[in-house]
Design an enzyme around this catalytic site. Structure first.
Site: not given
Ligand code: BG6
Ligand code: MG
Length: 219
Positions: A8-10, A16, A24, A44, A46-47, A113-115, A144, A168-169
């Site tokens: 995962d990225l973030d 980030t 947000w 976290k 989430v899209s 990643s979702a990003s 996810k 994953e975090d």
């Protein structure tokens, strides 16, 4: 046998999450309400679209689909302004080193990643060359905890689920990896990431030995 790591990225490679939170929060404040850091945890993994729905719900604000698209775009512009200034020093401790260790050991690496901003971030911090495949929010239709992003990552590497370990975090991300029948290393707290096969505080704690131990784990 484990042949690849899917990251995962973030919150795993770069922090980030703080930029997402700031952008947000600014949007919510402009709409006349606020939300807590605790609520932010739910965003976290989430899209972008789903994050906005959650935030509008917290503020009891209702918007048309067209307005929602405009709000999500505005948040993303602020977010992109911040990530465009990112530096390699913002890579989380041990992330670059573990990517290098994994590659030197002959393992494949992918991003899951979702990003939709993952390429910008990886380029900014100089990590793009360490990934064999990138699968992100631009390539998936289901968010996810759906396993799509990780299954596509495995497919891009030419491997099956049993050969991949996910890092994953987010709770939704751990669930996605499990739904895809992959071993998963949680990054964070064992009290939160209860479904992970192993939980570490960050990639600075990861080793090839721990990866091999996961191979032997029946779960
Ligand atoms: C995930 C983050 O990695 O990406 C979420 O954890 C974020 O907080 C999601 O909403 C989508 O990111 P982006 O960059 O496409 O808005
Ligand atoms: Mg994350």
């Amino acid at each position: 046998m484990i042949k690849a790591c899917i990251f995962d990225l973030d919150g795993v490679i770069v922090d980030t999450a703080v930029y997402h939170y700031q952008a947000w929060k600014r949007l919510a404040n402009e709409l006349g309400f606020d939300f807590t850091e605790h609520q932010n945890e739910q965003l976290k993994g989430v899209s972008r679209v789903r994050s906005l729905e959650l935030i509008l719900g917290w503020g009891n604000v209702s918007k048309t689909p067209v307005e929602q698209t405009e709000l999500a775009t505005r948040k993303n512009q602020w977010y992109v302004e911040m990530i465009n200034r990112m530096q390699p020093s913002e890579i989380l401790p041990g992330a670059k080193e573990f990517l290098q260790t994994a590659k030197a050991a002959g393992l494949k690496t992918a991003l899951g990643s979702a990003s939709k901003n993952s390429a910008t971030i990886l380029e900014r911090v100089g990590l793009l060359p360490l990934f064999d495949a990138i699968v992100d929010g631009n390539h998936v239709t289901a968010s996810k905890p759906d396993p799509e992003v990780f299954l596509k990552g495995a497919e891009a590497l030419g491997l099956n689920s049993a050969e991949c370990v996910v890092f994953e975090d987010a709770i939704a991300g751990v669930q996605a990896a499990k739904a895809g029948s992959m071993k998963v290393v949680g990054i964070g707290s064992p009290e939160v990431l209860t479904e992970a096969d192993l939980v570490i505080a960050g990639l600075h704690e990861m080793t090839l030995e721990k990866l091999q131990a996961l191979d032997l784990l029946q779960k």
